[in-house]
Design a protein around this motif. Structure first.
Motif, PDB file in Angstrom:
ATOM      1  N   GLN A   1      20.575  46.180  -6.520  1.00  0.00           N
ATOM      2  CA  GLN A   1      19.224  46.126  -7.052  1.00  0.00           C
ATOM      3  C   GLN A   1      18.915  47.413  -7.803  1.00  0.00           C
ATOM      4  OE1 GLN A   1      16.383  45.159  -4.009  1.00  0.00           O
ATOM      5  NE2 GLN A   1      17.580  43.446  -3.206  1.00  0.00           N
ATOM      6  N   TYR A   2      18.157  47.286  -8.903  1.00  0.00           N
ATOM      7  CA  TYR A   2      17.787  48.455  -9.686  1.00  0.00           C
ATOM      8  C   TYR A   2      16.558  48.141 -10.523  1.00  0.00           C
ATOM      9  CZ  TYR A   2      20.816  45.790 -12.866  1.00  0.00           C
ATOM     10  OH  TYR A   2      21.406  44.790 -13.596  1.00  0.00           O
ATOM     11  N   GLU A   3      15.904  49.180 -10.997  1.00  0.00           N
ATOM     12  CA  GLU A   3      14.716  49.055 -11.836  1.00  0.00           C
ATOM     13  C   GLU A   3      15.112  48.917 -13.304  1.00  0.00           C
ATOM     14  OE1 GLU A   3      11.699  48.827 -10.579  1.00  0.00           O
ATOM     15  OE2 GLU A   3      12.449  49.125  -8.517  1.00  0.00           O
ATOM     16  N   ASP A   4      14.098  48.627 -14.138  1.00  0.00           N
ATOM     17  CA  ASP A   4      14.342  48.641 -15.584  1.00  0.00           C
ATOM     18  C   ASP A   4      14.907  49.998 -15.988  1.00  0.00           C
ATOM     19  OD1 ASP A   4      13.207  46.164 -15.644  1.00  0.00           O
ATOM     20  OD2 ASP A   4      11.315  46.795 -16.529  1.00  0.00           O
ATOM     21  N   HIS A   5      15.926  49.989 -16.841  1.00  0.00           N
ATOM     22  CA  HIS A   5      16.496  51.253 -17.284  1.00  0.00           C
ATOM     23  C   HIS A   5      17.374  51.038 -18.512  1.00  0.00           C
ATOM     24  CE1 HIS A   5      19.807  49.537 -14.947  1.00  0.00           C
ATOM     25  NE2 HIS A   5      20.616  50.346 -15.617  1.00  0.00           N
TER      26      HIS A   5
ATOM     27  N   GLY B   1      36.836  50.118  -5.952  1.00  0.00           N
ATOM     28  CA  GLY B   1      35.665  49.465  -6.518  1.00  0.00           C
ATOM     29  C   GLY B   1      34.390  49.852  -5.790  1.00  0.00           C
ATOM     30  N   THR B   2      33.297  49.959  -6.529  1.00  0.00           N
ATOM     31  CA  THR B   2      31.998  50.305  -5.955  1.00  0.00           C
ATOM     32  C   THR B   2      30.896  49.690  -6.800  1.00  0.00           C
ATOM     33  OG1 THR B   2      30.483  52.128  -5.450  1.00  0.00           O
ATOM     34  CG2 THR B   2      32.017  52.467  -7.258  1.00  0.00           C
ATOM     35  N   ASP B   3      29.747  49.466  -6.164  1.00  0.00           N
ATOM     36  CA  ASP B   3      28.607  48.887  -6.893  1.00  0.00           C
ATOM     37  C   ASP B   3      27.971  49.891  -7.844  1.00  0.00           C
ATOM     38  OD1 ASP B   3      28.887  46.453  -5.623  1.00  0.00           O
ATOM     39  OD2 ASP B   3      27.545  46.997  -3.981  1.00  0.00           O
ATOM     40  N   PHE B   4      28.122  51.168  -7.556  1.00  0.00           N
ATOM     41  CA  PHE B   4      27.501  52.199  -8.389  1.00  0.00           C
ATOM     42  C   PHE B   4      28.534  53.278  -8.751  1.00  0.00           C
ATOM     43  CE2 PHE B   4      24.004  50.394  -5.924  1.00  0.00           C
ATOM     44  CZ  PHE B   4      23.105  50.084  -6.942  1.00  0.00           C
ATOM     45  N   PRO B   5      29.480  52.942  -9.635  1.00  0.00           N
ATOM     46  CA  PRO B   5      30.482  53.936 -10.042  1.00  0.00           C
ATOM     47  C   PRO B   5      29.850  55.042 -10.885  1.00  0.00           C
ATOM     48  CG  PRO B   5      30.677  51.964 -11.382  1.00  0.00           C
ATOM     49  CD  PRO B   5      29.667  51.656 -10.314  1.00  0.00           C
ATOM     50  N   MET B   6      30.288  56.250 -10.677  1.00  0.00           N
ATOM     51  CA  MET B   6      29.752  57.390 -11.411  1.00  0.00           C
ATOM     52  C   MET B   6      30.595  57.673 -12.651  1.00  0.00           C
ATOM     53  SD  MET B   6      27.136  58.315  -9.651  1.00  0.00           S
ATOM     54  CE  MET B   6      26.809  59.958 -10.299  1.00  0.00           C
TER      55      MET B   6
ATOM     56  N   ARG C   1      28.011  59.512 -32.039  1.00  0.00           N
ATOM     57  CA  ARG C   1      27.709  58.091 -31.955  1.00  0.00           C
ATOM     58  C   ARG C   1      26.981  57.872 -30.632  1.00  0.00           C
ATOM     59  NH1 ARG C   1      29.095  59.008 -36.258  1.00  0.00           N
ATOM     60  NH2 ARG C   1      30.671  58.015 -37.579  1.00  0.00           N
ATOM     61  N   ILE C   2      25.844  57.182 -30.682  1.00  0.00           N
ATOM     62  CA  ILE C   2      25.025  56.962 -29.502  1.00  0.00           C
ATOM     63  C   ILE C   2      24.936  55.456 -29.269  1.00  0.00           C
ATOM     64  CG2 ILE C   2      22.772  57.321 -28.431  1.00  0.00           C
ATOM     65  CD1 ILE C   2      22.439  59.712 -30.382  1.00  0.00           C
ATOM     66  N   ILE C   3      25.395  55.018 -28.108  1.00  0.00           N
ATOM     67  CA  ILE C   3      25.398  53.599 -27.745  1.00  0.00           C
ATOM     68  C   ILE C   3      24.498  53.422 -26.541  1.00  0.00           C
ATOM     69  CG2 ILE C   3      26.813  51.633 -27.049  1.00  0.00           C
ATOM     70  CD1 ILE C   3      28.480  54.637 -28.586  1.00  0.00           C
ATOM     71  N   TYR C   4      23.606  52.453 -26.578  1.00  0.00           N
ATOM     72  CA  TYR C   4      22.722  52.236 -25.449  1.00  0.00           C
ATOM     73  C   TYR C   4      22.339  50.765 -25.361  1.00  0.00           C
ATOM     74  CZ  TYR C   4      18.744  51.726 -28.574  1.00  0.00           C
ATOM     75  OH  TYR C   4      17.891  51.276 -29.542  1.00  0.00           O
ATOM     76  N   GLU C   5      21.861  50.384 -24.183  1.00  0.00           N
ATOM     77  CA  GLU C   5      21.386  49.014 -23.964  1.00  0.00           C
ATOM     78  C   GLU C   5      20.335  49.029 -22.855  1.00  0.00           C
ATOM     79  OE1 GLU C   5      23.172  44.626 -22.714  1.00  0.00           O
ATOM     80  OE2 GLU C   5      24.407  46.037 -23.851  1.00  0.00           O
ATOM     81  N   PHE C   6      19.337  48.178 -23.026  1.00  0.00           N
ATOM     82  CA  PHE C   6      18.293  48.044 -22.012  1.00  0.00           C
ATOM     83  C   PHE C   6      18.740  47.044 -20.952  1.00  0.00           C
ATOM     84  CE2 PHE C   6      14.580  45.633 -20.461  1.00  0.00           C
ATOM     85  CZ  PHE C   6      13.908  46.659 -19.826  1.00  0.00           C
ATOM     86  N   PHE C   7      18.595  47.427 -19.679  1.00  0.00           N
ATOM     87  CA  PHE C   7      18.935  46.558 -18.553  1.00  0.00           C
ATOM     88  C   PHE C   7      17.654  46.268 -17.761  1.00  0.00           C
ATOM     89  CE2 PHE C   7      22.930  48.330 -19.733  1.00  0.00           C
ATOM     90  CZ  PHE C   7      23.907  47.409 -19.358  1.00  0.00           C
ATOM     91  N   PRO C   8      17.212  45.007 -17.740  1.00  0.00           N
ATOM     92  CA  PRO C   8      16.018  44.672 -16.967  1.00  0.00           C
ATOM     93  C   PRO C   8      16.283  44.782 -15.477  1.00  0.00           C
ATOM     94  CG  PRO C   8      17.055  42.689 -17.817  1.00  0.00           C
ATOM     95  CD  PRO C   8      17.793  43.840 -18.432  1.00  0.00           C
ATOM     96  N   ALA C   9      15.222  44.946 -14.710  1.00  0.00           N
ATOM     97  CA  ALA C   9      15.344  45.135 -13.268  1.00  0.00           C
ATOM     98  C   ALA C   9      16.065  43.959 -12.617  1.00  0.00           C
ATOM     99  CB  ALA C   9      13.964  45.313 -12.648  1.00  0.00           C
ATOM    100  N   SER C  10      16.853  44.270 -11.585  1.00  0.00           N
ATOM    101  CA  SER C  10      17.551  43.254 -10.804  1.00  0.00           C
ATOM    102  C   SER C  10      17.096  43.370  -9.359  1.00  0.00           C
ATOM    103  CB  SER C  10      19.063  43.449 -10.898  1.00  0.00           C
ATOM    104  OG  SER C  10      19.740  42.556 -10.025  1.00  0.00           O
ATOM    105  N   THR C  11      16.571  42.272  -8.817  1.00  0.00           N
ATOM    106  CA  THR C  11      16.102  42.264  -7.422  1.00  0.00           C
ATOM    107  C   THR C  11      16.866  41.258  -6.578  1.00  0.00           C
ATOM    108  OG1 THR C  11      14.365  40.670  -8.031  1.00  0.00           O
ATOM    109  CG2 THR C  11      13.788  43.010  -8.079  1.00  0.00           C
ATOM    110  N   ASP C  12      17.849  40.597  -7.180  1.00  0.00           N
ATOM    111  CA  ASP C  12      18.645  39.596  -6.465  1.00  0.00           C
ATOM    112  C   ASP C  12      19.992  40.184  -6.066  1.00  0.00           C
ATOM    113  OD1 ASP C  12      16.622  37.761  -6.907  1.00  0.00           O
ATOM    114  OD2 ASP C  12      17.487  37.102  -8.810  1.00  0.00           O
ATOM    115  N   GLY C  13      20.491  39.759  -4.931  1.00  0.00           N
ATOM    116  CA  GLY C  13      21.816  40.163  -4.502  1.00  0.00           C
ATOM    117  C   GLY C  13      21.836  41.557  -3.915  1.00  0.00           C
ATOM    118  N   PRO C  14      23.041  42.018  -3.577  1.00  0.00           N
ATOM    119  CA  PRO C  14      23.171  43.328  -2.926  1.00  0.00           C
ATOM    120  C   PRO C  14      22.896  44.507  -3.853  1.00  0.00           C
ATOM    121  CG  PRO C  14      25.328  42.404  -3.408  1.00  0.00           C
ATOM    122  CD  PRO C  14      24.335  41.338  -3.739  1.00  0.00           C
TER     123      PRO C  14
END
Length: 238
Positions: A133-137, A92-97, A118-131
């Motif tokens: 963290q990432y920007e909007d993407h 397990g990892t926080d950022f699996p490739m 077929r193209i599947i996508y979703e918007f993920f808002p920035a997360s600044t809480d917890g271990p």
């Protein structure tokens, strides 16, 4: 002779019109959408199962081959699979490739059809809480039809909105998506406001989607009608 020319022109227009229609990207709905999302969920579960116990490389490849193409499987194994006691496992990892994202599988998860993709996508808002963290993407997955079924061949993270069919197809603005995501977290319903503002037009709504599709059909019909008339004029057929 004139009849043969006319027949050829009509066939040309019909065939070209059919291919042009297939080139459009359209958002899937109903059963087709559910089937795509189910397939993606099963692909996600297959990857998760690789963390549960050790397997041989052959077993791992066989399991992943049901959902991913060979190139993506090789990249996934190179980045994630570790050797343990003569066999292999995924830790397990926080950022699996090269891993299926944590999609919500609701109205925020968009599914588009474009030719044989077929193209599947979703918007993920920035997360600044917890271990973690990432920007909007955006998290984006692409599938294509192969001889033995639909296979995921690309998993990407985009800072900007994905472009489909050469344009941003049916997307709403970043600011509105942020607002929508926050209101979803608060279990409230997002209302459509400012109907005269371009940013407020959700092109994925049932109200607008069908008229837009019909407009594209009319546009192509008129285009090929003009082409047919020009060709008939060249042959001296009125």
């Amino acid at each position: 002779m004139r009849q043969n020319c006319l027949l050829f022109c009509l066939l040309f227009v019909i065939v070209t019109f059919s291919f042009a229609q297939q080139a459009f990207a359209e958002e899937l709905e109903g059963t087709s959408r559910e089937e795509v999302l189910t397939h993606i969920q099963e692909a996600f579960n297959a990857q998760v199962s690789l963390t549960e116990k050790t397997r041989s490389l052959e077993e791992i490849k066989q399991l992943l081959s049901l959902y991913f193409d060979d190139k993506l499987i090789d990249m996934y194994i190179d980045e994630n699979v570790q050797k343990e006691d003569g066999k292999y496992i995924v830790y397990g990892t926080d950022f699996p490739m090269h891993t299926i994202p944590f999609f919500s599988y609701n109205e925020n998860t968009k599914v588009h059809e474009q030719a044989n993709e077929r193209i599947i996508y979703e918007f993920f808002p920035a997360s600044t809480d917890g271990p973690v963290q990432y920007e909007d993407h955006y998290e984006v997955i692409k599938l294509r039809k192969e001889r033995d079924g639909w296979k995921v061949y690309a998993i990407n993270t985009n800072a900007k909105k994905p472009e489909i069919d050469g344009k941003q197809f049916g997307f709403i603005s970043n600011e509105k998506e942020k607002k929508q995501s926050e209101e979803i977290k608060n279990t409230t319903t997002l209302g459509l406001t400012q109907h005269n503002s371009p940013d407020s037009l959700n092109m994925n709504s049932d109200y607008l989607k069908q008229p837009i599709k019909e407009m594209k059909e009319v546009l192509f019909f008129n285009l090929f009608y003009l082409q047919l008339r020009n060709m008939l004029n060249e042959f001296g057929i009125s």
